[in-house]
Motif scaffolding. Sequence first.
Motif, short mmCIF file in Angstrom:
data_model
loop_
_atom_site.label_atom_id
_atom_site.label_comp_id
_atom_site.label_asym_id
_atom_site.label_seq_id
_atom_site.Cartn_x
_atom_site.Cartn_y
_atom_site.Cartn_z
N SER A 1 0.83 -1.20 0.00
CA SER A 1 0.00 0.00 0.00
C SER A 1 0.86 1.25 0.00
CB SER A 1 -0.93 0.00 1.21
OG SER A 1 -1.87 -1.05 1.13
N ALA A 2 1.97 1.23 0.76
CA ALA A 2 2.87 2.37 0.78
C ALA A 2 3.49 2.59 -0.60
CB ALA A 2 3.96 2.16 1.83
N GLU A 3 3.83 1.49 -1.27
CA GLU A 3 4.38 1.59 -2.62
C GLU A 3 3.35 2.17 -3.59
OE1 GLU A 3 6.36 -1.31 -6.07
OE2 GLU A 3 5.92 -2.09 -4.06
N ALA A 4 2.12 1.71 -3.47
CA ALA A 4 1.06 2.21 -4.34
C ALA A 4 0.80 3.69 -4.08
CB ALA A 4 -0.21 1.40 -4.14
N LEU A 5 0.82 4.08 -2.80
CA LEU A 5 0.58 5.48 -2.46
C LEU A 5 1.72 6.35 -2.99
CD1 LEU A 5 -1.66 6.96 -0.97
CD2 LEU A 5 -0.30 6.80 1.12
N GLY A 6 2.95 5.83 -2.90
CA GLY A 6 4.07 6.57 -3.45
C GLY A 6 3.97 6.75 -4.95
N LEU A 7 3.49 5.71 -5.64
CA LEU A 7 3.30 5.80 -7.07
C LEU A 7 2.26 6.86 -7.42
CD1 LEU A 7 3.85 4.72 -9.93
CD2 LEU A 7 2.11 2.96 -9.49
N LEU A 8 1.17 6.86 -6.66
CA LEU A 8 0.13 7.87 -6.90
C LEU A 8 0.67 9.27 -6.63
CD1 LEU A 8 -2.84 8.28 -7.67
CD2 LEU A 8 -3.41 8.11 -5.23
N ALA A 9 1.49 9.41 -5.59
CA ALA A 9 2.08 10.71 -5.28
C ALA A 9 2.97 11.19 -6.42
CB ALA A 9 2.86 10.63 -3.98
N SER A 10 3.67 10.25 -7.07
CA SER A 10 4.56 10.65 -8.16
C SER A 10 3.77 11.21 -9.33
CB SER A 10 5.41 9.45 -8.60
OG SER A 10 4.63 8.51 -9.33
N TRP A 11 2.57 10.68 -9.55
CA TRP A 11 1.76 11.18 -10.64
C TRP A 11 1.18 12.56 -10.34
CZ3 TRP A 11 1.97 9.41 -15.33
CH2 TRP A 11 2.28 8.07 -15.57
N THR A 12 1.13 12.93 -9.07
CA THR A 12 0.57 14.23 -8.69
C THR A 12 1.63 15.26 -8.34
OG1 THR A 12 0.37 13.58 -6.35
CG2 THR A 12 -1.50 13.10 -7.79
N ALA A 13 2.89 14.90 -8.53
CA ALA A 13 3.97 15.82 -8.17
C ALA A 13 3.92 17.06 -9.06
CB ALA A 13 5.32 15.13 -8.31
N PRO A 14 4.29 18.24 -8.53
CA PRO A 14 4.29 19.46 -9.34
C PRO A 14 5.16 19.29 -10.57
CG PRO A 14 4.59 19.99 -7.02
CD PRO A 14 4.70 18.49 -7.13
N GLY A 15 4.65 19.74 -11.71
CA GLY A 15 5.40 19.67 -12.95
C GLY A 15 5.22 18.37 -13.70
N ARG A 16 4.54 17.40 -13.11
CA ARG A 16 4.31 16.15 -13.80
C ARG A 16 3.40 16.40 -15.00
NH1 ARG A 16 6.66 11.03 -13.93
NH2 ARG A 16 5.18 9.68 -14.99
N GLY A 17 3.70 15.78 -16.10
CA GLY A 17 2.98 16.09 -17.32
C GLY A 17 1.56 15.59 -17.35
N ALA A 18 1.27 14.49 -16.67
CA ALA A 18 -0.07 13.89 -16.78
C ALA A 18 -0.74 13.86 -15.42
CB ALA A 18 0.04 12.47 -17.34
N THR A 19 -2.01 14.10 -15.44
CA THR A 19 -2.81 13.91 -14.24
C THR A 19 -3.08 12.43 -14.06
OG1 THR A 19 -4.91 14.03 -15.39
CG2 THR A 19 -3.92 16.12 -14.70
N PRO A 20 -3.52 11.98 -12.87
CA PRO A 20 -3.88 10.57 -12.70
C PRO A 20 -4.93 10.10 -13.70
CG PRO A 20 -3.72 11.65 -10.56
CD PRO A 20 -3.59 12.71 -11.60
N GLN A 21 -5.91 10.97 -14.02
CA GLN A 21 -6.94 10.58 -14.97
C GLN A 21 -6.34 10.39 -16.36
OE1 GLN A 21 -7.12 13.13 -12.83
NE2 GLN A 21 -8.63 12.30 -11.39
N GLU A 22 -5.43 11.28 -16.74
CA GLU A 22 -4.79 11.15 -18.05
C GLU A 22 -3.91 9.91 -18.09
OE1 GLU A 22 -4.50 15.93 -19.09
OE2 GLU A 22 -2.88 14.91 -18.01
N ALA A 23 -3.22 9.65 -16.97
CA ALA A 23 -2.37 8.46 -16.91
C ALA A 23 -3.20 7.20 -17.03
CB ALA A 23 -1.59 8.46 -15.59
N GLU A 24 -4.35 7.18 -16.43
CA GLU A 24 -5.22 6.01 -16.50
C GLU A 24 -5.67 5.78 -17.94
OE1 GLU A 24 -9.52 4.37 -14.88
OE2 GLU A 24 -8.76 6.32 -14.25
N ARG A 25 -6.07 6.85 -18.62
CA ARG A 25 -6.48 6.71 -20.00
C ARG A 25 -5.34 6.22 -20.87
NH1 ARG A 25 -9.32 11.57 -18.85
NH2 ARG A 25 -7.67 12.82 -19.82
N GLY A 26 -4.13 6.74 -20.59
CA GLY A 26 -2.96 6.33 -21.36
C GLY A 26 -2.63 4.87 -21.16
N SER A 27 -2.70 4.39 -19.90
CA SER A 27 -2.39 2.99 -19.62
C SER A 27 -3.39 2.07 -20.31
CB SER A 27 -2.38 2.74 -18.11
OG SER A 27 -3.67 2.91 -17.56
N ARG A 28 -4.64 2.49 -20.43
CA ARG A 28 -5.65 1.67 -21.11
C ARG A 28 -5.35 1.59 -22.60
NH1 ARG A 28 -11.06 4.17 -18.20
NH2 ARG A 28 -10.85 3.06 -16.22
#
Length: 296
Positions: free
Chosen positions: A266-293
Amino acid sequence: MGREHAVRDFLRARRAAVSPGDVGLPHAPGARRVPGLRREEVASLAGVSVDYYTRLEQGRALNVSDSVLRAIARALRLDEEEVAHLRDLVGPSAGAPRASGRATQGIRPGVAQLLATMESLPAYVLGWRGEVLAANRLARALFTDFEAMPAPQRNLVRWLCTDPTARELFLDWEDVAADAVAALHRQVGKDACDPLIAALVGELSVVSEEFARWWASQRVFSRTHGVRRLRHPLVGRLDLAVEHLLVPGPLEQALVVHSAEPGSASAEALGLLASWTAPGRGATPQEAERGSRLEG
């Protein structure tokens, strides 16, 4: 709603939930016209007159002494949370104006700063009606972007009971949502005449069958801590501890913080989610989800 209705509905529900056998009363032959205890049975068990208990149940008795309140609580087999709720409804301070009853609330700059610095922990601030007053970046990515909603809709109970994504996110959604409704019910005792609470309850009773059922049960609950089991569409399963920390002051706000056991999946998953929300990150979590699909 109003205080009289809140008192009536709570005491009737609790009276209906207690059978004569639960309190040592003999079984009487024939069908009973009401479920649970009769008013005269509660009055006898509590050592008060039937007239007094009737006036109390109808919301026509105020400033009930603690000794009488405790006697009625014993007769109805109330737990400490329910006793506190009944005291708010009919005790010496019942009906007193509350600072928490303000129509709108904000959070102190220091609390906002603290929230913003908690980059690795999903956290938000709840108002006394269940309003999400502020949420940090990771909380918005984990749950939903409350701050993108119109201000009147930023309510945890409303989101849990009406948004399909909440049902999908929480593995034990029914328990989480029912607890949120019971926590809102607990707050009603502190200001049963609050018009915003009345509007929220009326709205949700119409649009959510589950809310209407849970509200009618008259269950009360105070948030303190617990565990949240989630399945996030981007990072998968998370088991998080949650703490509700009271923010000092008159407005009855709480800082709600979620954390994962260090070194856990869970800590690893939370860290991954945090990386997607870091300032300057190009994709939002929603965009990342669409991209992974699409990549899949």
